[in-house]
Design a protein around this motif. Sequence first.
Motif, PDB file in Angstrom:
ATOM      1  N   THR A 271       0.845  -1.190   0.000  1.00  0.00           N
ATOM      2  CA  THR A 271       0.000   0.000   0.000  1.00  0.00           C
ATOM      3  C   THR A 271       0.878   1.238   0.000  1.00  0.00           C
ATOM      4  O   THR A 271       2.057   1.180   0.368  1.00  0.00           O
ATOM      5  CB  THR A 271      -0.968   0.004   1.198  1.00  0.00           C
ATOM      6  N   ILE A 317      -7.153  -4.723   0.243  1.00  0.00           N
ATOM      7  CA  ILE A 317      -7.426  -5.359   1.533  1.00  0.00           C
ATOM      8  C   ILE A 317      -8.923  -5.657   1.700  1.00  0.00           C
ATOM      9  O   ILE A 317      -9.293  -6.659   2.303  1.00  0.00           O
ATOM     10  CB  ILE A 317      -6.900  -4.495   2.706  1.00  0.00           C
ATOM     11  N   VAL A 393     -17.261   1.914   2.165  1.00  0.00           N
ATOM     12  CA  VAL A 393     -15.869   1.897   2.605  1.00  0.00           C
ATOM     13  C   VAL A 393     -14.971   2.612   1.608  1.00  0.00           C
ATOM     14  O   VAL A 393     -15.264   2.651   0.420  1.00  0.00           O
ATOM     15  CB  VAL A 393     -15.345   0.448   2.762  1.00  0.00           C
ATOM     16  N   ASP A 418     -21.175   2.630   7.616  1.00  0.00           N
ATOM     17  CA  ASP A 418     -20.060   3.358   7.017  1.00  0.00           C
ATOM     18  C   ASP A 418     -18.832   2.898   7.788  1.00  0.00           C
ATOM     19  O   ASP A 418     -18.687   3.180   8.971  1.00  0.00           O
ATOM     20  CB  ASP A 418     -20.310   4.860   7.172  1.00  0.00           C
ATOM     21  N   THR A 423      -5.699  -0.751   5.122  1.00  0.00           N
ATOM     22  CA  THR A 423      -4.917  -1.952   4.837  1.00  0.00           C
ATOM     23  C   THR A 423      -4.204  -2.415   6.108  1.00  0.00           C
ATOM     24  O   THR A 423      -4.152  -3.605   6.417  1.00  0.00           O
ATOM     25  CB  THR A 423      -3.858  -1.640   3.751  1.00  0.00           C
ATOM     26  N   ALA A 510      -2.980   6.675  12.425  1.00  0.00           N
ATOM     27  CA  ALA A 510      -3.628   6.168  11.211  1.00  0.00           C
ATOM     28  C   ALA A 510      -3.345   7.017   9.976  1.00  0.00           C
ATOM     29  O   ALA A 510      -3.501   6.552   8.855  1.00  0.00           O
ATOM     30  CB  ALA A 510      -5.138   6.087  11.439  1.00  0.00           C
ATOM     31  N   VAL A 524     -14.612  11.003  10.155  1.00  0.00           N
ATOM     32  CA  VAL A 524     -13.269  10.926   9.571  1.00  0.00           C
ATOM     33  C   VAL A 524     -13.228  11.838   8.353  1.00  0.00           C
ATOM     34  O   VAL A 524     -14.072  11.734   7.460  1.00  0.00           O
ATOM     35  CB  VAL A 524     -12.919   9.479   9.171  1.00  0.00           C
ATOM     36  N   ASN A 533      -6.438  10.071  -1.840  1.00  0.00           N
ATOM     37  CA  ASN A 533      -7.433   9.027  -2.004  1.00  0.00           C
ATOM     38  C   ASN A 533      -8.241   9.332  -3.268  1.00  0.00           C
ATOM     39  O   ASN A 533      -9.109  10.198  -3.273  1.00  0.00           O
ATOM     40  CB  ASN A 533      -8.326   9.019  -0.765  1.00  0.00           C
ATOM     41  N   ARG A 538      -5.716   4.398  -2.838  1.00  0.00           N
ATOM     42  CA  ARG A 538      -4.743   5.155  -2.079  1.00  0.00           C
ATOM     43  C   ARG A 538      -3.439   5.294  -2.857  1.00  0.00           C
ATOM     44  O   ARG A 538      -2.876   4.307  -3.303  1.00  0.00           O
ATOM     45  CB  ARG A 538      -4.534   4.368  -0.800  1.00  0.00           C
TER      46      ARG A 538
HETATM   47  C1  WT7 Z   1      -7.712   5.039   3.987  1.00  0.00           C
HETATM   48  C2  WT7 Z   1      -7.238   3.617   3.953  1.00  0.00           C
HETATM   49  C3  WT7 Z   1      -9.663  -0.553   4.075  1.00  0.00           C
HETATM   50  C4  WT7 Z   1     -10.642   0.154   3.318  1.00  0.00           C
HETATM   51  C5  WT7 Z   1     -10.237   0.429   1.918  1.00  0.00           C
HETATM   52  C6  WT7 Z   1      -9.162   1.466   1.777  1.00  0.00           C
HETATM   53  C7  WT7 Z   1      -9.772   6.125   3.956  1.00  0.00           C
HETATM   54  C8  WT7 Z   1     -11.362   4.223   4.353  1.00  0.00           C
HETATM   55  C9  WT7 Z   1     -13.090   5.249   5.169  1.00  0.00           C
HETATM   56  C10 WT7 Z   1     -14.336   5.696   5.717  1.00  0.00           C
HETATM   57  C11 WT7 Z   1     -13.454   7.867   5.759  1.00  0.00           C
HETATM   58  C12 WT7 Z   1     -12.085   6.202   4.943  1.00  0.00           C
HETATM   59  C13 WT7 Z   1      -8.932   6.672   5.092  1.00  0.00           C
HETATM   60  C14 WT7 Z   1      -7.963   5.548   5.375  1.00  0.00           C
HETATM   61  N1  WT7 Z   1     -11.019   5.536   4.418  1.00  0.00           N
HETATM   62  N2  WT7 Z   1     -12.609   4.050   4.798  1.00  0.00           N
HETATM   63  N3  WT7 Z   1     -15.357   4.862   5.953  1.00  0.00           N
HETATM   64  N4  WT7 Z   1     -14.462   7.015   5.996  1.00  0.00           N
HETATM   65  N5  WT7 Z   1     -12.277   7.502   5.235  1.00  0.00           N
HETATM   66  O1  WT7 Z   1      -7.999   1.009   2.423  1.00  0.00           O
HETATM   67  O2  WT7 Z   1      -6.278   1.772   0.789  1.00  0.00           O
HETATM   68  O3  WT7 Z   1      -5.651   1.181   3.149  1.00  0.00           O
HETATM   69  O4  WT7 Z   1      -6.947   3.265   2.633  1.00  0.00           O
HETATM   70  O5  WT7 Z   1      -8.961   5.136   3.318  1.00  0.00           O
HETATM   71  O6  WT7 Z   1      -8.259   7.818   4.667  1.00  0.00           O
HETATM   72  O7  WT7 Z   1      -6.770   5.966   5.996  1.00  0.00           O
HETATM   73  P1  WT7 Z   1      -6.651   1.765   2.221  1.00  0.00           P
END
Ligand code: WT7
Length: 656
Positions: A271, A317, A393, A418, A423, A510, A524, A533, A538
Amino acid sequence: MSEATIESILQEKRSFQPPADFAKAAHVPSFEAYQQLCEEAKADPAAFWAKLAEQELDWFQPWDTVLDWQPPAARWFDGGKINISYNCLDRHLTTWRRNKAALIWEGEPGDSRTLTYAQLHREVCQFANVLKQLGVQKGDRVGIYMPMIPEAAIAMLACARIGAPHSVVFGGFSAEALRDRLVDADAKLVVTADGGWRKDAIVPLKDQVDKALANDAVPSVQNVLVVRRTEQKVTMEPGRDHWWHDLQQGASADCPAEPMDSEDMLFVLYTSGSTGKPKGVVHTTAGYNLYTHMTTKWIFDLQDTDVYWCTADVGWITGHSYIVYGPLSNGATTVMYEGAPRPSNPGCFWDVIEKYGVTVFYTAPTAIRAFIKQGEHLPNARNLTSLRLLGTVGEPINPEAWMWYHRVIGGGRCPIVDTWWQTETGGIMITALPGAIATKPGSATLPFPGILADIVNLEGNPVEGSQGGYLVVRHPWPGMMRTVYGDPERFRRTYWEHIAPKDGQYLYFAGDGAHRDDDGYFWVMGRVDDVINVAGHRLGTMEIESALVSHPAVAEAAVVGKPDELKGSDIVAFVTLEGTQTPSEALTKELKQHVVQEIGAIARPGEIRFTDALPKTRSGKIMRRLLRSLASGEEVSGDTSTLEDRGVLDKLREGA
Ligand code: WT7
């Protein structure tokens, strides 16, 4: 996000109670039940997780210690022996679930396949034997670069069965990105397909693998297994490349699951971070199994009649935890879909829901925003009454999108979870439990039982009231990542020392900013580091910058995100050119294509802005804050006194 926007978001007054009939039958049926779980976990975390581990999972040998926490190193269930493939398959075979659909697969274009638990078990055992035949041993890493076909899940489960950690690389990544990941993971074998369907085109996966392995760039790879999918022409290198079906046919279906140590590595998944190359996030066996099992059970409230569908790709993930491991460990029916909404078939998701009677549906806000744009007539033309629970998500969901999802897809009756996680966290961390927690559009609501989430400042002190801060976790949890593959120092630095430890207390950082409202609900807001994002994907700004400067015309590049209605953010690259080069439409196109070549289509910049110079501090640091404001067309505010040359800023403004 501006202060005013945040203020208005936190004033959200709409709140949705869990429907009474939903709550009655739910695994966690009331707010009191949720609170009780939280209290139990807080009073004695080890006892809380140990009780669940005993009740919910099958073990070959019980553990000695529940948690050994030597920050930032956590060991869960040390001394225990377990296998996640056994928990996802074998243990269901002695129950009525033997002949239940484990995996319902809808292919592109139009084919489909259903595998019962018994059938999936058989395929996994056979493929595990194929891997063994090719010399893969416990501990060897296996690369998986696949389309969304059952063989992707079969390969993952087969690796887990013999204790060979998998490293799944999203099929949308380029040959270069694949090569970097295979090299870092030191992969011994690669599983791929001739091609994969993406929208209306074919992605030449095997060709990409050939490119990645060319010139012996990944010397560790000895064999490549190729699934025949799109039937396009590929070259098979004798001795190295084998057709999946050739070897699978003759393989024995007898392959007992290897008893793994709790802390044996299950997989590594790459990631993006704010610095350097993508990092290999390492997850281990028992803790990950328990955490994905419990979160799937309580958050998606899986019952034996459910048809559960998560639209993610197994390359991320979300696909690992909530298409494959979590649902199968629970003995659920999980749907896998090879296609994606596209202009030629924008309503395909609704077709899948109707065709299979999907009851629980989990997707991303960026998809929902695209559906809103297409109009209600598409979902309205299908029967979606089977749905009883919805999830999102990947990024914050804007309240309007939440309301649309609730009304149009959920028919006003389905709770929405929500789910905030990463990851690194292995599983969902902040979310509603649908029978227990009232939801508010745009809030991930409250932490999962056993998760001590908090919002703090850089000194590690909790912030007052609804003032924003950094989202942290105070206590280890079973699904947490264990290390960065091959770089434990980076693990320590990035996640555990960003906020300085105090009195031996380590906080997991985080990388997200968050607020808490008067009810204690979490909101968040997004990344606070140099991670963008884009449509739930990401990307590190530095990765994209490195890709750009690897082009001979580029001298320097700075990449920032700007708000985008559909994708959440889009990529804007500020570029200075080498001496004799001049900006042109053609060069813009070429640079965008170059990034696609280096990383993949998900990293294609939306905009390239040529400039003579980048705004820098006197010590030579690029001032991204200024570039972010410029990219989003905002007035550049705040302190610009550290800017070395104010003229640069004026020029950039004019250029815009
Ligand atoms: C980042 C992680 C594991 C889920 C898929 C992405 C953002 C994820 C939310 C949510 C606000 C969120 C964050 C986090 N994020 N879900 N419900 N509300 N922000 O996984 O690629 O590891 O990214 O996604 O910024 O840090 P990832």
